[in-house]
Design a protein around this motif. Structure first.
Motif, PDB file in Angstrom:
ATOM      1  N   LEU A   1       0.815  -1.208   0.000  1.00  0.00           N
ATOM      2  CA  LEU A   1       0.000   0.000   0.000  1.00  0.00           C
ATOM      3  C   LEU A   1       0.851   1.260   0.000  1.00  0.00           C
ATOM      4  O   LEU A   1       0.474   2.282  -0.577  1.00  0.00           O
ATOM      5  N   GLY A   2       1.985   1.197   0.667  1.00  0.00           N
ATOM      6  CA  GLY A   2       2.806   2.393   0.818  1.00  0.00           C
ATOM      7  C   GLY A   2       2.478   3.173   2.073  1.00  0.00           C
ATOM      8  O   GLY A   2       2.961   4.289   2.269  1.00  0.00           O
ATOM      9  N   TYR A   3       1.649   2.608   2.928  1.00  0.00           N
ATOM     10  CA  TYR A   3       1.290   3.243   4.191  1.00  0.00           C
ATOM     11  C   TYR A   3       0.740   2.179   5.128  1.00  0.00           C
ATOM     12  O   TYR A   3       0.474   1.044   4.719  1.00  0.00           O
ATOM     13  N   GLU A   4       0.581   2.554   6.381  1.00  0.00           N
ATOM     14  CA  GLU A   4       0.040   1.625   7.369  1.00  0.00           C
ATOM     15  C   GLU A   4      -1.474   1.728   7.377  1.00  0.00           C
ATOM     16  O   GLU A   4      -2.035   2.755   7.743  1.00  0.00           O
ATOM     17  N   SER A   5      -2.142   0.672   6.975  1.00  0.00           N
ATOM     18  CA  SER A   5      -3.595   0.691   6.893  1.00  0.00           C
ATOM     19  C   SER A   5      -4.220   0.526   8.270  1.00  0.00           C
ATOM     20  O   SER A   5      -3.786  -0.300   9.079  1.00  0.00           O
ATOM     21  N   ALA A   6      -5.258   1.328   8.510  1.00  0.00           N
ATOM     22  CA  ALA A   6      -5.970   1.253   9.787  1.00  0.00           C
ATOM     23  C   ALA A   6      -7.340   0.610   9.631  1.00  0.00           C
ATOM     24  O   ALA A   6      -8.141   0.620  10.554  1.00  0.00           O
ATOM     25  N   GLY A   7      -7.631   0.045   8.465  1.00  0.00           N
ATOM     26  CA  GLY A   7      -8.928  -0.563   8.229  1.00  0.00           C
ATOM     27  C   GLY A   7      -9.407  -0.283   6.826  1.00  0.00           C
ATOM     28  O   GLY A   7      -8.725   0.397   6.041  1.00  0.00           O
TER      29      GLY A   7
ATOM     30  N   THR B   1      -6.939   9.382   5.999  1.00  0.00           N
ATOM     31  CA  THR B   1      -7.691   9.633   4.772  1.00  0.00           C
ATOM     32  C   THR B   1      -8.114   8.300   4.178  1.00  0.00           C
ATOM     33  O   THR B   1      -7.798   7.235   4.709  1.00  0.00           O
ATOM     34  N   ARG B   2      -8.814   8.353   3.063  1.00  0.00           N
ATOM     35  CA  ARG B   2      -9.414   7.138   2.536  1.00  0.00           C
ATOM     36  C   ARG B   2      -9.121   6.963   1.041  1.00  0.00           C
ATOM     37  O   ARG B   2      -9.980   7.196   0.211  1.00  0.00           O
ATOM     38  N   PRO B   3      -7.916   6.544   0.696  1.00  0.00           N
ATOM     39  CA  PRO B   3      -7.597   6.308  -0.713  1.00  0.00           C
ATOM     40  C   PRO B   3      -8.445   5.178  -1.304  1.00  0.00           C
ATOM     41  O   PRO B   3      -8.707   4.165  -0.653  1.00  0.00           O
ATOM     42  N   ALA B   4      -8.854   5.369  -2.556  1.00  0.00           N
ATOM     43  CA  ALA B   4      -9.736   4.405  -3.220  1.00  0.00           C
ATOM     44  C   ALA B   4      -9.004   3.112  -3.542  1.00  0.00           C
ATOM     45  O   ALA B   4      -7.809   3.100  -3.841  1.00  0.00           O
TER      46      ALA B   4
ATOM     47  N   ASP C   1     -10.913 -18.285 -10.467  1.00  0.00           N
ATOM     48  CA  ASP C   1     -11.499 -19.402  -9.719  1.00  0.00           C
ATOM     49  C   ASP C   1     -12.899 -19.081  -9.217  1.00  0.00           C
ATOM     50  O   ASP C   1     -13.594 -19.954  -8.679  1.00  0.00           O
ATOM     51  N   GLY C   2     -13.327 -17.831  -9.381  1.00  0.00           N
ATOM     52  CA  GLY C   2     -14.672 -17.437  -8.978  1.00  0.00           C
ATOM     53  C   GLY C   2     -14.870 -17.311  -7.489  1.00  0.00           C
ATOM     54  O   GLY C   2     -16.003 -17.118  -7.032  1.00  0.00           O
ATOM     55  N   ALA C   3     -13.790 -17.410  -6.725  1.00  0.00           N
ATOM     56  CA  ALA C   3     -13.934 -17.361  -5.270  1.00  0.00           C
ATOM     57  C   ALA C   3     -12.905 -16.457  -4.596  1.00  0.00           C
ATOM     58  O   ALA C   3     -13.135 -15.980  -3.487  1.00  0.00           O
ATOM     59  N   THR C   4     -11.781 -16.214  -5.247  1.00  0.00           N
ATOM     60  CA  THR C   4     -10.691 -15.471  -4.638  1.00  0.00           C
ATOM     61  C   THR C   4     -10.673 -14.037  -5.155  1.00  0.00           C
ATOM     62  O   THR C   4     -10.816 -13.807  -6.366  1.00  0.00           O
ATOM     63  N   PHE C   5     -10.484 -13.094  -4.235  1.00  0.00           N
ATOM     64  CA  PHE C   5     -10.437 -11.686  -4.604  1.00  0.00           C
ATOM     65  C   PHE C   5      -9.022 -11.147  -4.429  1.00  0.00           C
ATOM     66  O   PHE C   5      -8.316 -11.506  -3.474  1.00  0.00           O
ATOM     67  N   PHE C   6      -8.626 -10.275  -5.355  1.00  0.00           N
ATOM     68  CA  PHE C   6      -7.307  -9.651  -5.306  1.00  0.00           C
ATOM     69  C   PHE C   6      -7.481  -8.158  -5.097  1.00  0.00           C
ATOM     70  O   PHE C   6      -8.143  -7.484  -5.890  1.00  0.00           O
ATOM     71  N   PRO C   7      -6.903  -7.575  -4.020  1.00  0.00           N
ATOM     72  CA  PRO C   7      -7.044  -6.137  -3.771  1.00  0.00           C
ATOM     73  C   PRO C   7      -6.087  -5.327  -4.634  1.00  0.00           C
ATOM     74  O   PRO C   7      -4.911  -5.672  -4.779  1.00  0.00           O
ATOM     75  N   TYR C   8      -6.599  -4.237  -5.214  1.00  0.00           N
ATOM     76  CA  TYR C   8      -5.769  -3.372  -6.045  1.00  0.00           C
ATOM     77  C   TYR C   8      -6.099  -1.920  -5.724  1.00  0.00           C
ATOM     78  O   TYR C   8      -7.171  -1.428  -6.096  1.00  0.00           O
ATOM     79  N   PRO C   9      -5.209  -1.202  -5.023  1.00  0.00           N
ATOM     80  CA  PRO C   9      -5.472   0.201  -4.678  1.00  0.00           C
ATOM     81  C   PRO C   9      -5.291   1.110  -5.889  1.00  0.00           C
ATOM     82  O   PRO C   9      -4.187   1.574  -6.178  1.00  0.00           O
ATOM     83  N   VAL C  10      -6.356   1.378  -6.608  1.00  0.00           N
ATOM     84  CA  VAL C  10      -6.269   2.119  -7.868  1.00  0.00           C
ATOM     85  C   VAL C  10      -5.734   3.530  -7.677  1.00  0.00           C
ATOM     86  O   VAL C  10      -5.193   4.127  -8.616  1.00  0.00           O
ATOM     87  N   SER C  11      -5.881   4.086  -6.501  1.00  0.00           N
ATOM     88  CA  SER C  11      -5.449   5.464  -6.275  1.00  0.00           C
ATOM     89  C   SER C  11      -3.956   5.581  -6.015  1.00  0.00           C
ATOM     90  O   SER C  11      -3.411   6.685  -5.990  1.00  0.00           O
TER      91      SER C  11
END
Length: 444
Positions: free
Chosen positions: A166-172, A194-197, A205-215
């Motif tokens: 992410l490049g930062y410490e996520s708090a949630g 703040t809340r980057p998108a 596989d239709g079951a696994t999600f991959f997170p991608y911070p577009v911002s």
């Protein structure tokens, strides 16, 4: 825990049918209960929102002029004010939000079904077909939640990327909207609160999600970043029904001169972003202010929302696909003369657009010229293909900001996207005052 509530008010045919005039249809509300639309189904059959008089919610069938009202969930603790909000609605009339606990609101069965305990889950978005629900889970120890998806009634946490990625410490984080193809939009909370998108993509596989911070390529995650845009808040992001486009509302810091608040249109297929940058010297913003907020986006990337300020006055706009500039709705559709009336009421809020871009829905504040008449909220739907809405090419009269010499009192509370609140809630609260103005209050 799962509990089903049946609304006291059964489905009823409206006392007076909704009538279209010059492309505008106003929801029937003869008693001025204050029906405020906050969501529209992608197929434009249903709109849903809040009832200012009852603090409850409603779903309205635009095709058949029928309404279902949902009552506030009675709380066992008299000291707890239950907050009912409808955040999104599917093509089949199933809506999501909360009524104390996270809830679904079903037009066909007239039932509100709650999930878990109060503050355990939030439902923020539902896919067009109704198969996916997204939101956040809270375990009682988190300030911010864990993003999750509900499929067939079963919650599942979405994966969290590492802080180094992410490049930062996520708090949630929280998930906000979802398409039928499983693409999910939402945000993470960074070390500047703040809340980057971000988005989550469904793998093969239709079951696994991959997170991608577009911002990440565009917005600063720390105060020391050299990137040109610093995101103050994007927790109002909305994705198009087909999962191609994303609205990102952002704040760009300008040093000692303050900040710029506006909206961006992100193409999730090409990773390209278009920023709309308002100019304070632009005559459109001279009377009302230059803050711009997008709230609805169609499958071709057309955006609707308001400009002026979060605390008012609000003027409805449309940012058409392929164009670089926004346009006042009342200017784009001068034949729909009620749009200009809504703008003059300080609080015109277009909040949704259909998948095909034909219909736009929102709510407005009406202040009659006759001082003996009560002020009220109403909800409206614009058919952009109605030939009467196009009107002539003549200019629309400029916004007149009225100065009412009254002692202002708080008349209503709203979230930034227009949902009615009973009490101040975490985040930005809009205080609607008796003098027609609004104030913005941040609760941390």
């Amino acid at each position: 825990m799962k509990k089903t509530l049946l609304s006291i008010a059964a489905i009823t045919v409206s006392l007076s049918a909704a009538v279209a005039q010059n492309g505008i249809t106003e929801l029937p509300d003869a008693d001025h209960n204050g029906l405020t639309i906050t969501a529209m189904s992608p197929n434009a059959k249903f709109v849903a929102g809040s009832n200012a008089s009852t603090f409850g919610g409603f779903i309205f069938d635009l095709e058949n002029d029928k309404i279902v009202n949902f009552d506030v969930n009675p709380s066992s603790d008299d000291d707890v004010d239950v907050d009912l909000q409808i955040k999104a609605i599917a093509n089949n009339g199933l809506a999501v939000g909360w009524n104390g606990p996270a809830s679904t609101f079903d037009f066909s069965t007239q039932k509100c079904t709650t999930y878990g305990a109060t503050d355990q889950y939030l439902f923020n978005g539902i896919s067009p077909s109704g198969g996916y629900i997204v939101g956040a889970r809270y375990d009682g120890t988190q300030t911010e939640g864990t993003p999750c998806i509900f499929h067939d009634g079963t919650p599942r946490d979405l994966p969290l990327p590492s802080n180094s990625f992410l490049g930062y410490e996520s708090a949630g984080a929280a998930a906000l909207s979802v398409a039928d193809n499983g693409t999910i939009s939402g945000y993470f909370v960074d070390d500047m609160a703040t809340r980057p998108a971000t988005t989550w993509a469904l793998l093969n596989d239709g079951a696994t999600f991959f997170p991608y911070p577009v911002s990440r390529p565009y917005f600063a995650a720390t105060a020391q970043s050299a990137k040109p845009y610093a995101m103050f808040s994007c927790d109002q992001t909305t994705m198009s029904p087909n999962g191609k486009w994303l609205i990102i509302n952002y704040e760009k810091y300008l040093g000692d001169s303050g900040s710029l608040i506006s909206t961006a249109r992100y193409n999730l297929q090409t990773d390209e972003v278009e920023f709309f940058t308002p100019n304070d010297d632009d005559e459109r913003f001279a009377e009302v202010g230059a803050e711009v907020y997008g709230f609805g986006i169609s499958d071709d990337g057309t955006v609707v929302g308001f400009y002026g300020g979060a605390y008012g006055p609000r003027v409805g706009f449309i940012w058409k696909a392929g164009e670089s500039d926004i346009q006042r709705l009342a200017t784009a559709f001068p034949g729909a003369t009620r749009l200009a009336d809504y703008d003059e009421g300080y609080f015109n809020t277009p909040c949704a657009i259909s998948a095909d871009g034909r219909y736009i829905a929102g709510f407005a504040y009406i202040s009659p010229e006759d001082q003996d008449e009560d002020e009220y909220y109403l909800s409206w739907v614009l058919d952009t293909q109605d030939p009467d809405a196009a009107g002539s090419a003549t200019a629309v009269a400029p916004i007149v900001v009225k100065d009412k010499d009254k002692v202002a009192k708080i008349k209503a509370l709203y979230s930034l996207d227009g949902a009615r609140r009973n009490t101040l809630s975490k985040g930005i609260n809009i205080l609607r005052m008796s003098d027609g103005k609004s104030l913005k209050k941040l609760v941390k």
